[in-house]
Design a protein around this motif. Structure first.
Motif, mmCIF file in Angstrom:
data_model
loop_
_atom_site.group_PDB
_atom_site.id
_atom_site.type_symbol
_atom_site.label_atom_id
_atom_site.label_comp_id
_atom_site.label_asym_id
_atom_site.label_seq_id
_atom_site.Cartn_x
_atom_site.Cartn_y
_atom_site.Cartn_z
ATOM 1 N N GLY A 1 36.197 26.220 38.664
ATOM 2 C CA GLY A 1 35.870 27.542 39.179
ATOM 3 C C GLY A 1 37.140 28.170 39.706
ATOM 4 N N TYR A 2 37.407 29.402 39.316
ATOM 5 C CA TYR A 2 38.635 30.079 39.711
ATOM 6 C C TYR A 2 38.275 31.369 40.445
ATOM 7 C CZ TYR A 2 43.563 31.332 39.384
ATOM 8 O OH TYR A 2 44.877 31.636 39.678
ATOM 9 N N VAL A 3 38.783 31.527 41.636
ATOM 10 C CA VAL A 3 38.477 32.696 42.463
ATOM 11 C C VAL A 3 39.409 33.838 42.083
ATOM 12 C CG1 VAL A 3 38.419 33.588 44.822
ATOM 13 C CG2 VAL A 3 37.566 31.274 44.329
ATOM 14 N N GLU A 4 38.820 34.981 41.859
ATOM 15 C CA GLU A 4 39.560 36.179 41.446
ATOM 16 C C GLU A 4 39.151 37.395 42.270
ATOM 17 O OE1 GLU A 4 41.917 36.738 39.325
ATOM 18 O OE2 GLU A 4 41.856 35.162 37.820
ATOM 19 N N ASN A 5 40.048 38.360 42.337
ATOM 20 C CA ASN A 5 39.758 39.708 42.820
ATOM 21 C C ASN A 5 39.113 39.760 44.205
ATOM 22 O OD1 ASN A 5 40.750 40.476 40.337
ATOM 23 N ND2 ASN A 5 38.766 40.947 39.455
ATOM 24 N N VAL A 6 39.637 38.957 45.131
ATOM 25 C CA VAL A 6 39.159 39.013 46.510
ATOM 26 C C VAL A 6 39.845 40.187 47.190
ATOM 27 C CG1 VAL A 6 39.028 37.819 48.729
ATOM 28 C CG2 VAL A 6 38.768 36.528 46.583
ATOM 29 N N ALA A 7 39.041 41.122 47.684
ATOM 30 C CA ALA A 7 39.597 42.314 48.319
ATOM 31 C C ALA A 7 38.622 42.864 49.354
ATOM 32 C CB ALA A 7 39.881 43.392 47.279
ATOM 33 N N VAL A 8 39.179 43.485 50.373
ATOM 34 C CA VAL A 8 38.396 44.157 51.406
ATOM 35 C C VAL A 8 39.024 45.527 51.624
ATOM 36 C CG1 VAL A 8 37.667 44.106 53.826
ATOM 37 C CG2 VAL A 8 37.716 41.983 52.500
ATOM 38 N N ALA A 9 38.182 46.543 51.745
ATOM 39 C CA ALA A 9 38.672 47.895 52.021
ATOM 40 C C ALA A 9 39.475 47.890 53.312
ATOM 41 C CB ALA A 9 37.486 48.862 52.138
ATOM 42 N N ALA A 10 40.541 48.662 53.349
ATOM 43 C CA ALA A 10 41.426 48.707 54.519
ATOM 44 C C ALA A 10 40.644 48.994 55.801
ATOM 45 C CB ALA A 10 42.528 49.747 54.307
ATOM 46 N N VAL B 1 32.639 47.481 50.312
ATOM 47 C CA VAL B 1 33.800 47.302 51.185
ATOM 48 C C VAL B 1 34.477 45.941 50.993
ATOM 49 C CG1 VAL B 1 32.958 48.923 52.926
ATOM 50 C CG2 VAL B 1 32.390 46.469 53.122
ATOM 51 N N GLY B 2 33.873 45.060 50.191
ATOM 52 C CA GLY B 2 34.477 43.758 49.953
ATOM 53 C C GLY B 2 33.962 43.132 48.680
ATOM 54 N N HIS B 3 34.779 42.265 48.099
ATOM 55 C CA HIS B 3 34.408 41.642 46.830
ATOM 56 C C HIS B 3 35.211 40.374 46.605
ATOM 57 C CE1 HIS B 3 35.161 40.868 42.504
ATOM 58 N NE2 HIS B 3 33.873 41.110 42.407
#
Length: 175
Positions: free
Chosen positions: A74-83, A54-56
């Motif tokens: 360090g570079y933060v990528e692809n931060v997402a949470v399911a709706a 549900v999150g990443h």
């Protein structure tokens, strides 16, 4: 109950990669293969609820130029949470662990924030105010459309956020 784990890309199973790609596609809509690849090769924080992803978020190593000096960051990528799991603290928990990885592994970190995601970073990540560029084979080329969208996590306060920031070239979105 939501659980959080951290692992390297090498430890993601094929099934987890497939589930991750589906989460990112749903979260971003116009997510490309290049966008997915940008988040590989580093550390991932995965949030699961009853076994469902549900999150990443991920931290990858990148090379930036600041004041003419090359620095690994360090570079933060692809931060997402399911709706279905937004506004429940999942993104904050993911970011807390990513920030720990950034500081411990790199000293400082960067990310490009979408308008929707920007409020998540406001408390600890400063806006990079200086001009943004990308390093190409012909030299640094400005990326003015990205100005104001890059953030820095700098606990030591050593970065001058008014300097030019130059990222290395990569296919797809450079920031």
């Amino acid at each position: 109950m939501t659980t959080f784990t951290a692992c390297h890309t090498a430890d993601l199973s094929a099934a987890t990669r497939t589930e991750l790609r589906a989460l990112l596609d749903a979260a971003f809509g116009d997510f490309t293969d290049e966008d997915f690849e940008h988040g590989l090769g580093g550390w991932h924080v995965l949030a699961h609820d009853d076994g469902v992803l549900v999150g990443h978020g991920a931290v990858v190593r990148r090379q930036f130029l600041v004041g003419g000096r090359a620095l690994p960051v360090g570079y933060v990528e692809n931060v997402a949470v399911a709706a279905s799991h937004r506004r429940r603290g999942v993104a904050s928990e993911v970011m807390g662990e990513l920030e720990r990885v950034v500081v411990a592994g790199h000293g400082a970190g960067f990310l490009a924030a979408s308008e929707e995601g920007a409020p998540l970073y406001e408390r600890r990540w400063r806006v990079w105010r200086g001009p943004l560029s990308v390093l190409t084979v012909t030299g640094a080329q400005r990326t003015p459309d990205e100005d104001g969208g890059v953030r820095v996590l700098d606990p030591a306060g050593t970065w001058d956020v008014d300097q030019e920031l130059v990222c290395e070239w990569r296919s797809g979105d450079v920031w």
